[in-house]
Design a protein around this motif. Sequence first.
Motif, PDB file in Angstrom:
ATOM      1  N   HIS A 157      -7.929 -27.294  14.085  1.00 13.50           N
ATOM      2  CA  HIS A 157      -7.993 -28.706  13.684  1.00 13.50           C
ATOM      3  C   HIS A 157      -6.594 -29.303  13.521  1.00 13.50           C
ATOM      4  CE1 HIS A 157     -12.344 -28.635  13.026  1.00 13.50           C
ATOM      5  NE2 HIS A 157     -12.170 -27.475  12.448  1.00 13.50           N
ATOM      6  N   GLY A 158      -5.673 -28.868  14.380  1.00 10.39           N
ATOM      7  CA  GLY A 158      -4.310 -29.386  14.315  1.00 10.39           C
ATOM      8  C   GLY A 158      -3.569 -29.147  15.622  1.00 10.39           C
ATOM      9  N   ARG A 159      -2.446 -29.802  15.757  1.00  7.20           N
ATOM     10  CA  ARG A 159      -1.615 -29.635  16.952  1.00  7.20           C
ATOM     11  C   ARG A 159      -0.149 -29.677  16.535  1.00  7.20           C
ATOM     12  NH1 ARG A 159      -2.544 -30.082  22.390  1.00  7.20           N
ATOM     13  NH2 ARG A 159      -0.765 -30.635  23.704  1.00  7.20           N
ATOM     14  N   LEU A 160       0.608 -28.708  17.025  1.00  6.58           N
ATOM     15  CA  LEU A 160       2.028 -28.660  16.723  1.00  6.58           C
ATOM     16  C   LEU A 160       2.753 -29.900  17.236  1.00  6.58           C
ATOM     17  CD1 LEU A 160       2.768 -24.933  17.594  1.00  6.58           C
ATOM     18  CD2 LEU A 160       3.143 -25.991  15.365  1.00  6.58           C
ATOM     19  N   LEU A 161       3.728 -30.354  16.466  1.00 11.02           N
ATOM     20  CA  LEU A 161       4.495 -31.530  16.855  1.00 11.02           C
ATOM     21  C   LEU A 161       5.740 -31.176  17.667  1.00 11.02           C
ATOM     22  CD1 LEU A 161       4.307 -33.946  13.802  1.00 11.02           C
ATOM     23  CD2 LEU A 161       3.185 -34.130  16.015  1.00 11.02           C
ATOM     24  N   TYR A 162       5.920 -29.918  17.946  1.00 14.35           N
ATOM     25  CA  TYR A 162       7.029 -29.521  18.800  1.00 14.35           C
ATOM     26  C   TYR A 162       6.543 -28.459  19.768  1.00 14.35           C
ATOM     27  CZ  TYR A 162       7.499 -25.668  15.384  1.00 14.35           C
ATOM     28  OH  TYR A 162       7.277 -24.597  14.553  1.00 14.35           O
ATOM     29  N   ASP A 163       7.160 -28.395  20.916  1.00 13.44           N
ATOM     30  CA  ASP A 163       6.713 -27.532  22.004  1.00 13.44           C
ATOM     31  C   ASP A 163       7.334 -26.153  21.837  1.00 13.44           C
ATOM     32  OD1 ASP A 163       5.546 -26.629  24.297  1.00 13.44           O
ATOM     33  OD2 ASP A 163       7.018 -27.539  25.648  1.00 13.44           O
ATOM     34  N   ILE A 164       6.495 -25.176  21.578  1.00 14.93           N
ATOM     35  CA  ILE A 164       6.975 -23.809  21.363  1.00 14.93           C
ATOM     36  C   ILE A 164       5.901 -22.834  21.825  1.00 14.93           C
ATOM     37  CG2 ILE A 164       6.143 -23.859  18.980  1.00 14.93           C
ATOM     38  CD1 ILE A 164       8.355 -21.940  18.221  1.00 14.93           C
ATOM     39  N   PRO A 165       6.251 -21.814  22.574  1.00 14.23           N
ATOM     40  CA  PRO A 165       5.255 -20.825  22.990  1.00 14.23           C
ATOM     41  C   PRO A 165       4.640 -20.128  21.776  1.00 14.23           C
ATOM     42  CG  PRO A 165       7.289 -20.592  24.257  1.00 14.23           C
ATOM     43  CD  PRO A 165       7.587 -21.534  23.134  1.00 14.23           C
ATOM     44  N   ILE A 166       3.377 -19.777  21.871  1.00 11.70           N
ATOM     45  CA  ILE A 166       2.691 -19.184  20.726  1.00 11.70           C
ATOM     46  C   ILE A 166       3.320 -17.858  20.322  1.00 11.70           C
ATOM     47  CG2 ILE A 166       0.913 -17.976  22.076  1.00 11.70           C
ATOM     48  CD1 ILE A 166      -1.059 -18.866  19.814  1.00 11.70           C
ATOM     49  N   ALA A 167       3.880 -17.126  21.271  1.00 12.60           N
ATOM     50  CA  ALA A 167       4.528 -15.858  20.941  1.00 12.60           C
ATOM     51  C   ALA A 167       5.751 -16.086  20.055  1.00 12.60           C
ATOM     52  CB  ALA A 167       4.928 -15.122  22.226  1.00 12.60           C
ATOM     53  N   GLN A 168       6.552 -17.092  20.410  1.00 12.55           N
ATOM     54  CA  GLN A 168       7.731 -17.398  19.582  1.00 12.55           C
ATOM     55  C   GLN A 168       7.309 -17.915  18.213  1.00 12.55           C
ATOM     56  OE1 GLN A 168      10.664 -20.019  21.369  1.00 12.55           O
ATOM     57  NE2 GLN A 168      11.549 -20.499  19.378  1.00 12.55           N
ATOM     58  N   LEU A 169       6.278 -18.744  18.178  1.00 11.02           N
ATOM     59  CA  LEU A 169       5.786 -19.259  16.903  1.00 11.02           C
ATOM     60  C   LEU A 169       5.346 -18.114  15.998  1.00 11.02           C
ATOM     61  CD1 LEU A 169       4.994 -21.662  15.111  1.00 11.02           C
ATOM     62  CD2 LEU A 169       2.779 -21.689  16.303  1.00 11.02           C
ATOM     63  N   ALA A 170       4.636 -17.157  16.563  1.00  7.70           N
ATOM     64  CA  ALA A 170       4.191 -16.005  15.778  1.00  7.70           C
ATOM     65  C   ALA A 170       5.371 -15.209  15.233  1.00  7.70           C
ATOM     66  CB  ALA A 170       3.297 -15.109  16.627  1.00  7.70           C
ATOM     67  N   ARG A 171       6.387 -15.010  16.064  1.00  6.93           N
ATOM     68  CA  ARG A 171       7.576 -14.284  15.603  1.00  6.93           C
ATOM     69  C   ARG A 171       8.272 -15.048  14.483  1.00  6.93           C
ATOM     70  NH1 ARG A 171       8.108 -12.888  21.257  1.00  6.93           N
ATOM     71  NH2 ARG A 171       9.373 -14.753  21.608  1.00  6.93           N
ATOM     72  N   ASP A 172       8.370 -16.374  14.625  1.00  8.73           N
ATOM     73  CA  ASP A 172       9.023 -17.181  13.596  1.00  8.73           C
ATOM     74  C   ASP A 172       8.269 -17.095  12.269  1.00  8.73           C
ATOM     75  OD1 ASP A 172      11.004 -17.945  15.332  1.00  8.73           O
ATOM     76  OD2 ASP A 172      10.232 -19.978  15.659  1.00  8.73           O
ATOM     77  N   ILE A 173       6.951 -17.172  12.321  1.00  5.55           N
ATOM     78  CA  ILE A 173       6.152 -17.114  11.093  1.00  5.55           C
ATOM     79  C   ILE A 173       6.291 -15.760  10.417  1.00  5.55           C
ATOM     80  CG2 ILE A 173       3.788 -17.139  10.188  1.00  5.55           C
ATOM     81  CD1 ILE A 173       3.116 -19.190  12.378  1.00  5.55           C
ATOM     82  N   TYR A 174       6.310 -14.709  11.217  1.00  2.00           N
ATOM     83  CA  TYR A 174       6.337 -13.364  10.641  1.00  2.00           C
ATOM     84  C   TYR A 174       7.736 -12.958  10.179  1.00  2.00           C
ATOM     85  CZ  TYR A 174       5.073  -8.452  10.003  1.00  2.00           C
ATOM     86  OH  TYR A 174       4.850  -7.205   9.469  1.00  2.00           O
ATOM     87  N   TYR A 175       8.733 -13.191  11.007  1.00  2.00           N
ATOM     88  CA  TYR A 175      10.086 -12.726  10.690  1.00  2.00           C
ATOM     89  C   TYR A 175      10.877 -13.736   9.860  1.00  2.00           C
ATOM     90  CZ  TYR A 175       9.116  -9.189  14.241  1.00  2.00           C
ATOM     91  OH  TYR A 175       8.556  -8.168  14.957  1.00  2.00           O
TER      92      TYR A 175
END
Length: 263
Positions: A157-175
Motif C-alpha cells: 500500500h505504498g510506493r517509494l519516492l526514489y528509484d532504488i533496486p529492491i536488493a539495494q533497499l534491503a541491504r540499506d535497511i538491514y546494514y
Amino acid sequence: MFGPFKVEKPIIGMIHLKPLPGSLNYSTFEDVLEYSFRDAEALVSGGIDGLLIENFMDSPFYPKRVPPHVISCMSLIVWEIKKRFNIPIGVNVLRNDVMAALAIASTTGAEFIRANVHIGCVVTDQGILEGEAYKTIRYREFLRSNVMIFADVAVKHGRLLYDIPIAQLARDIYYRGKADALIITGPQTGVEVNLEDLIRVREAVPEAPIIVGSGINPFNITRLLKYADGAIVGTYLKKDGVVWNPVDIERVKILMNAVKNLR
C-alpha cells in the motif's frame, strides 16, 4: 531459527484489532478486548508460532504519531494477551508509529515490532511517510530494550519516492538501518509476494532473517518458504479468507499442517 522463535520457519498469525476509541464503528473497549482474545485463542490452539497485534481496523490511519489513547489501549491488549499465551508476540502501530510500537512492546514484554517504513520515503494513502530508523534505534537503546525490529522492504500500500533496486533497499535497511529482520510483501494486504523480488532480497542479504508478509496460503507456502525464514499470515486464516472476519481455527490447522514438512 531466529529471534524468539523456537522452530524453523515460524508462522506469525495476525490479530487485527477491532476499531479502537475514536475510530469509525468503535463499540466498547471490552468488545475489542474479547474479540482479540478469541482470535488469539484460535491462532494458538491451531498451532501458530507467534502473534502480531495490529490496529488494522482503525482506518483511515493516522499517518505518523497516534494519539495517547491508542497507545494505552494497545498496551492493555498486548499485556493481557501476553499473560494468557506463552508465545512470541509482536506489535504494529499503523500506519507507521514505530516509536509507539517499540514503547508498547518494551513495556509489555512483547518480543518484536513491525516497522512499515524504517528508512527512506514512501508515498501512501496517508500521505508521505519517512523512515525514522535513526530515532527508533536510539530509542530502543534509551529503553534498554531487546525488542527486535522487523522492517518492511518496499511496504505494501505504498510506493517509494526514489528509484532504488529492491536488493539495494534491503541491504540499506538491514546494514544501515540496523533492522533485525526484513519483511517482503505483495502490493496490498492478502496479495502474494513477487517471487523474483523475494529471491533478489535473499541473494542480497543472505544472513538476514526474511519474512514473507502477505498472500501466504497452503498452496504457495512451500514455494515461498524455500527462500524465506518465516511468514506473517492474516487474510488466509480468517473465516472464508475474508480479512475482516474472525480467525478460523480450521484454516490455522490446515496451514500449520502444510508447514510441518518444511521443518
